[in-house]
Every structure is written in structure tokens, then in C-alpha cells.
Design a protein around this motif. Structure first.
Motif, PDB file in Angstrom:
ATOM      1  N   LEU A 106      -5.816   4.409  -3.324  1.00 30.05           N
ATOM      2  CA  LEU A 106      -4.586   4.086  -3.013  1.00 30.05           C
ATOM      3  C   LEU A 106      -4.294   4.084  -4.051  1.00 30.05           C
ATOM      4  CD1 LEU A 106      -7.229   2.803  -0.519  1.00 30.05           C
ATOM      5  CD2 LEU A 106      -5.429   1.416  -0.352  1.00 30.05           C
ATOM      6  N   ILE A 107      -2.680   4.770  -4.028  1.00 27.24           N
ATOM      7  CA  ILE A 107      -1.980   4.819  -5.242  1.00 27.24           C
ATOM      8  C   ILE A 107      -0.893   3.196  -4.491  1.00 27.24           C
ATOM      9  CG2 ILE A 107       0.103   5.916  -5.673  1.00 27.24           C
ATOM     10  CD1 ILE A 107      -1.430   7.926  -5.075  1.00 27.24           C
TER      11      ILE A 107
ATOM     12  N   GLN B 192       1.433   9.011 -12.887  1.00 26.61           N
ATOM     13  CA  GLN B 192       2.089   7.617 -11.341  1.00 26.61           C
ATOM     14  C   GLN B 192       2.699   6.372 -11.505  1.00 26.61           C
ATOM     15  OE1 GLN B 192       2.358   8.166  -7.989  1.00 26.61           O
ATOM     16  NE2 GLN B 192       1.853   9.988  -8.106  1.00 26.61           N
ATOM     17  N   GLN B 193       2.168   5.882 -12.863  1.00 24.18           N
ATOM     18  CA  GLN B 193       2.282   4.435 -13.425  1.00 24.18           C
ATOM     19  C   GLN B 193       2.202   3.395 -12.470  1.00 24.18           C
ATOM     20  OE1 GLN B 193       3.148   4.305 -16.748  1.00 24.18           O
ATOM     21  NE2 GLN B 193       2.652   6.380 -16.912  1.00 24.18           N
ATOM     22  N   ARG B 194       2.065   4.028 -11.844  1.00 22.83           N
ATOM     23  CA  ARG B 194       1.512   2.166 -10.276  1.00 22.83           C
ATOM     24  C   ARG B 194      -0.371   1.882 -10.242  1.00 22.83           C
ATOM     25  NH1 ARG B 194       5.813   2.192  -7.500  1.00 22.83           N
ATOM     26  NH2 ARG B 194       6.625   3.825  -6.615  1.00 22.83           N
ATOM     27  N   LYS B 195      -0.151   1.067  -9.451  1.00 27.19           N
ATOM     28  CA  LYS B 195      -1.476   1.247  -9.459  1.00 27.19           C
ATOM     29  C   LYS B 195      -2.366   1.419  -8.822  1.00 27.19           C
ATOM     30  CE  LYS B 195      -0.192  -3.576 -11.456  1.00 27.19           C
ATOM     31  NZ  LYS B 195      -1.017  -5.004 -11.489  1.00 27.19           N
TER      32      LYS B 195
ATOM     33  N   GLU C 208       0.579  -1.370  -0.184  1.00 27.90           N
ATOM     34  CA  GLU C 208       0.093   0.518  -0.146  1.00 27.90           C
ATOM     35  C   GLU C 208       1.491   1.093  -0.046  1.00 27.90           C
ATOM     36  OE1 GLU C 208      -2.499  -0.824  -0.558  1.00 27.90           O
ATOM     37  OE2 GLU C 208      -3.506  -2.749   0.570  1.00 27.90           O
ATOM     38  N   GLY C 209       0.591   2.642  -0.863  1.00 21.31           N
ATOM     39  CA  GLY C 209       0.878   3.274  -0.686  1.00 21.31           C
ATOM     40  C   GLY C 209       0.145   4.813   0.144  1.00 21.31           C
ATOM     41  N   PRO C 210       0.946   5.778  -1.039  1.00 26.41           N
ATOM     42  CA  PRO C 210      -0.595   7.004   0.286  1.00 26.41           C
ATOM     43  C   PRO C 210      -2.112   7.097  -0.597  1.00 26.41           C
ATOM     44  CG  PRO C 210       1.439   7.239  -1.934  1.00 26.41           C
ATOM     45  CD  PRO C 210       1.551   6.341  -1.808  1.00 26.41           C
ATOM     46  N   VAL C 211      -2.422   8.017  -0.014  1.00 21.80           N
ATOM     47  CA  VAL C 211      -4.431   7.539  -0.213  1.00 21.80           C
ATOM     48  C   VAL C 211      -4.516   8.826  -0.810  1.00 21.80           C
ATOM     49  CG1 VAL C 211      -6.133   6.970   0.794  1.00 21.80           C
ATOM     50  CG2 VAL C 211      -4.596   4.928   1.476  1.00 21.80           C
ATOM     51  N   LEU C 212      -5.605   9.028  -1.625  1.00 17.63           N
ATOM     52  CA  LEU C 212      -6.505  10.226  -0.811  1.00 17.63           C
ATOM     53  C   LEU C 212      -7.221  10.432  -1.206  1.00 17.63           C
ATOM     54  CD1 LEU C 212      -4.947  10.751  -5.536  1.00 17.63           C
ATOM     55  CD2 LEU C 212      -3.916  11.881  -3.351  1.00 17.63           C
TER      56      LEU C 212
END
Length: 122
Positions: A116-117, A39-42, A2-6
Motif C-alpha cells: 500500500l502506497i 515515491q517519497q511515501r510511506k 490509503e493510496g494505490p495498492v500493488l
């Protein structure tokens, strides 16, 4: 992974009991979409509701409404340039509150969509 959350408040995106994005919601997501596409992230788009029972809408349950809202956000992001293969959708209904649902402020906070990034790239 998990990464940052908007986190976007529900009433910014949707009218009560609805899963169609408001004009304000579309503007908000449009502002985020280029950043998210770059971002190129899921991403995982998660819908959340308060615990008020569904009474006057077609959804029947908060879980169905939360999924429909997450899907509406995901589809908008896809139309705005985020590749479909990077988008996942989840609905939690009233089952993952941020705060207690014992006040109108608490309910407002719990009605939200979170993006979620993920820390994994596509």
C-alpha cells in the motif's frame, strides 16, 4: 490515508509454505524498488494467505507465515533503497481474503502480498 495498492501473487514471490523470496520474486521486487524508493511515501507491506491449514512447515499458523512473508518483502525493499522509516509490515493470514477460498483459483488469488502506497509522505 490509503493510496494505490500493488498486488503481487504469492507464488511469484515464494514457494509454498516458505517465506524466503524466490529468484523470480527478487527480480519482481527489484523492478518495483526504484519506483517505490522515488515515491517519497510511506508504504505498508501486507501479507495474506489462503485458508488451508499449515501442516508441513515451521510457521504453525497462516498468520505467522503472512507476517514472515511481508517482512521478507519489506527487508528486500529496504536493501533496494527504500528507507526503513517509510516501511511498515502487517500480516493478515487468511482473515482478509479478496475472494472466497472455495476453489484453487480463489486460494491462489488470496495468497498475495500487497504494498500500500500511503497518501502521507515521510
Amino acid at each position: 490515508a490509503e493510496g494505490p495498492v500493488l498486488r503481487i501473487e504469492g507464488e511469484v514471490l515464494f514457494a509454498s509454505g516458505k517465506a524466503e523470496l524466490t529468484a523470480e520474486g527478487q527480480r519482481t521486487l527489484q523492478q518495483l524498488s526504484s519506483t517505490l524508493a522515488d515515491q517519497q511515501r510511506k508504504l505498508r507491506v501486507e501479507g495474506h494467505t489462503d485458508n488451508d491449514p499449515i501442516v508441513h512447515s515451521q510457521w504453525g499458523t497462516n498468520l505467522r507465515l503472512s507476517v514472515a512473508r511481508a517482512l521478507a518483502v519489506s527487508e528486500f525493499l529496504e536493501k533496494s533503497g527504500v528507507p526503513r522509516e517509510r516501511l511498515a509490515v502487517a500480516g493478515y493470514g487468511e482473515f482478509a481474503p479478496k475472494v472466497e477460498n472455495d476453489s484453487s483459483d480463489g486460494k491462489r488469488i488470496n495468497r498475495r502480498v500487497e504494498i500500500l502506497i500511503r497518501n502521507e509522505s515521510s
